[in-house]
Design a protein around this motif. Structure first.
Motif, mmCIF file in Angstrom:
data_model
loop_
_atom_site.group_PDB
_atom_site.id
_atom_site.type_symbol
_atom_site.label_atom_id
_atom_site.label_comp_id
_atom_site.label_asym_id
_atom_site.label_seq_id
_atom_site.Cartn_x
_atom_site.Cartn_y
_atom_site.Cartn_z
ATOM 1 N N GLU A 162 5.822 2.824 -7.017
ATOM 2 C CA GLU A 162 5.961 3.799 -5.927
ATOM 3 C C GLU A 162 7.347 3.722 -5.295
ATOM 4 O O GLU A 162 7.987 4.744 -5.030
ATOM 5 C CB GLU A 162 4.883 3.547 -4.873
ATOM 6 N N TYR A 217 1.064 12.728 9.755
ATOM 7 C CA TYR A 217 1.959 11.979 8.873
ATOM 8 C C TYR A 217 2.165 12.726 7.554
ATOM 9 O O TYR A 217 3.287 12.802 7.037
ATOM 10 C CB TYR A 217 1.387 10.589 8.614
ATOM 11 N N GLY A 218 1.091 13.308 7.008
ATOM 12 C CA GLY A 218 1.220 14.066 5.767
ATOM 13 C C GLY A 218 2.156 15.245 5.907
ATOM 14 O O GLY A 218 2.970 15.526 5.019
ATOM 15 N N ASP A 267 8.408 6.231 6.593
ATOM 16 C CA ASP A 267 7.383 5.189 6.584
ATOM 17 C C ASP A 267 6.236 5.487 7.539
ATOM 18 O O ASP A 267 5.084 5.153 7.271
ATOM 19 C CB ASP A 267 7.992 3.831 6.959
ATOM 20 N N SER A 268 6.534 6.116 8.678
ATOM 21 C CA SER A 268 5.496 6.352 9.685
ATOM 22 C C SER A 268 5.973 7.392 10.685
ATOM 23 O O SER A 268 7.163 7.741 10.728
ATOM 24 C CB SER A 268 5.151 5.046 10.422
ATOM 25 N N HIS A 306 1.750 5.161 5.703
ATOM 26 C CA HIS A 306 0.963 4.916 4.489
ATOM 27 C C HIS A 306 0.409 3.496 4.447
ATOM 28 O O HIS A 306 -0.530 3.220 3.688
ATOM 29 C CB HIS A 306 1.827 5.181 3.254
ATOM 30 N N ARG A 307 0.950 2.589 5.243
ATOM 31 C CA ARG A 307 0.411 1.228 5.279
ATOM 32 C C ARG A 307 -0.682 1.062 6.333
ATOM 33 O O ARG A 307 -1.294 0.006 6.429
ATOM 34 C CB ARG A 307 1.536 0.225 5.555
#
Length: 449
Positions: free
Chosen positions: A218, A357-358, A368-369, A429-430
């Protein structure tokens, strides 16, 4: 903030401390015992003499009215900023009316304040003059030379990624971190610090736990996308091209139109490596509804100068940096001193946070966020970690793995006590990283980081 009767809380003061040891030492000096001749002025100055181990007390003076946060001067030998004496004086002042008497500053304090404000004015004047005296043609040639070096670095990195995939990801585990550090050094030579940072992250992924090949693939894909974005930047829309330049590591100026608003300070936290300490401050515009990220930096071992404790509100202008979907901004003119506030940003559900976020990834695939405020969520343990579940039913967001080792998680759990809370943090994503929380209904912000 600088007027009598408008004071910070102890948590807001302690948020300025450079480390845990300073917080502990400063708390011990937050009482009247060690202080003499402590005073304050309506202009936002605090001063006092603090008894130390020597025969002479330490002279401590603080300028609270500075737009970038408090500035400090102390005669003690500490190399930390603020030192424990400055923290103690701020805590004494925050203790309530009468703890620090109003009056006129002594000569030693007045000289520092006057000199500091004069230097600030000279710096602003010099900066305006320098901005107009540069050589545009020389700047253009420097930019072109740097672009050539970055292009060469991106092309080389593409070849190294292709070699990695051709040989198989298992080879990355055997090669060790040295291969990635050498590649990162090549990107530094190419004047692409953003690429160098992402390459260093690659080196930490192999053997990092179950599923590391997927994570490595990724990250390789994101670096490949960034390389291709740079190599084809002339074909990109203007905003996306600016985002690519920012991710590569090219400097930019906050040239967006100034937005005047009442900005709530939602979070402030530091990250550090061996070379640099980075401070992130999240703001929320009460009237505009906009989010803004202020970044400031300090050399290793020194806290950045900009400091805005959580829970303050300031009326000011901020200007955005270029780039589609970018939230970074620069703090401009302040129209009123920062003051404590009980205002809260509006919240969303966990489903809406994930959708936000998407949507942001369409503008910045390397993001990242995003900053999100969750409304009415309950911290709940699951099989492996913790999550924030919607109190009114629906889904939940897992907390990021690093949160489980932080004391802020237990502050959040204690604040909730099984009841809904409002939580501000970063959603990516985390997972979700909580930074600040408010109890159900009215209440002061509780800093979690």
């Amino acid at each position: 903030m600088t007027q009598q009767g408008v004071r910070w809380t102890a948590d807001q003061v302690l948020a300025l401390a450079p480390d845990a040891a300073s917080r502990k030492a400063g708390s011990r000096l937050g009482a009247a015992g060690p202080w003499s001749e402590a005073g304050s002025s309506e202009e936002g100055t605090l001063w006092g003499l603090c008894k130390g181990s020597g025969s002479k007390p330490y002279q401590t003076v603080i300028d609270i009215a500075d737009a970038a946060g408090p500035a400090y001067k102390c005669s003690c030998p500490s190399r930390k900023f603020p030192c424990k004496h400055a923290l103690g004086l701020l805590l004494l002042w925050a203790g309530g009316e009468g703890a620090v008497a109003a009056g006129s500053a002594p000569d030693w304090a007045e000289q520092w304040i006057a000199g500091r404000r004069q230097r600030a004015q000279e710096k602003r004047t010099t900066g305006v003059a320098a901005a107009g005296s540069g050589d545009p043609e020389a700047a253009r040639r420097r930019a072109e030379r740097r672009a050539v070096r970055i292009t060469a670095g991106a092309t080389e990195l593409e070849q190294r990624l292709a070699d990695l995939l051709r040989g198989g990801l298992a080879g990355a585990e055997q090669a060790g971190y040295g291969m990635w550090e050498e590649t990162a050094a090549r990107m530094v030579d190419a004047q692409a610090p953003g690429l160098a940072a992402r390459v260093r992250e690659l080196g930490s992924i192999p053997s990092s736990g179950p599923g590391w090949p997927v994570r490595l693939l990724e990250e390789c894909a994101l670096i490949h996308l960034l390389d291709q974005g740079w190599l084809r930047r002339e074909r990109l829309p203007g905003g996306l091209a600016s985002t690519v330049r920012s991710r590569i590591g090219l400097p930019a100026s906050a040239d967006g139109p100034p937005v005047r608003d009442r900005w709530l300070v939602l979070a402030q936290y530091d990250t550090a490596d061996s070379r640099l300490t980075t401070r992130r401050i999240w703001l929320h515009g009460v009237d505009s509804g906009r989010s803004a990220l202020l970044l400031s930096y300090g050399a290793a071992g020194r806290a950045p100068e900009l400091a805005l404790p959580v829970g303050l509100e300031l009326e000011a202008e901020v200007s955005a940096y270029p780039g589609t979907g970018q939230l970074r901004a620069a703090l401009g003119e302040q129209f009123a001193p920062p003051a404590p506030s009980t205002a809260q940003p509006p919240g969303v559900t966990t489903d809406q946070a994930a959708a936000r976020y998407g949507e942001a990834l369409r503008d910045d695939p390397w993001l990242d966020s995003v900053p999100v405020t969750l409304d009415r969520v309950i911290p709940t343990p699951d099989a492996e970690s913790w999550q924030l579940a919607d109190a009114d039913g629906g889904s939940a967001l897992p907390l990021t793995a690093a949160v489980g080792s932080r004391p802020g998680l237990w502050r959040l759990v204690a604040l909730s006590g099984g009841a809904p809370v409002k939580v501000f943090g970063e959603c990516g994503h985390r997972g979700f990283t909580p930074l600040t929380a408010w109890p159900e209904g009215a209440g002061e912000a509780v800093r979690l980081c």
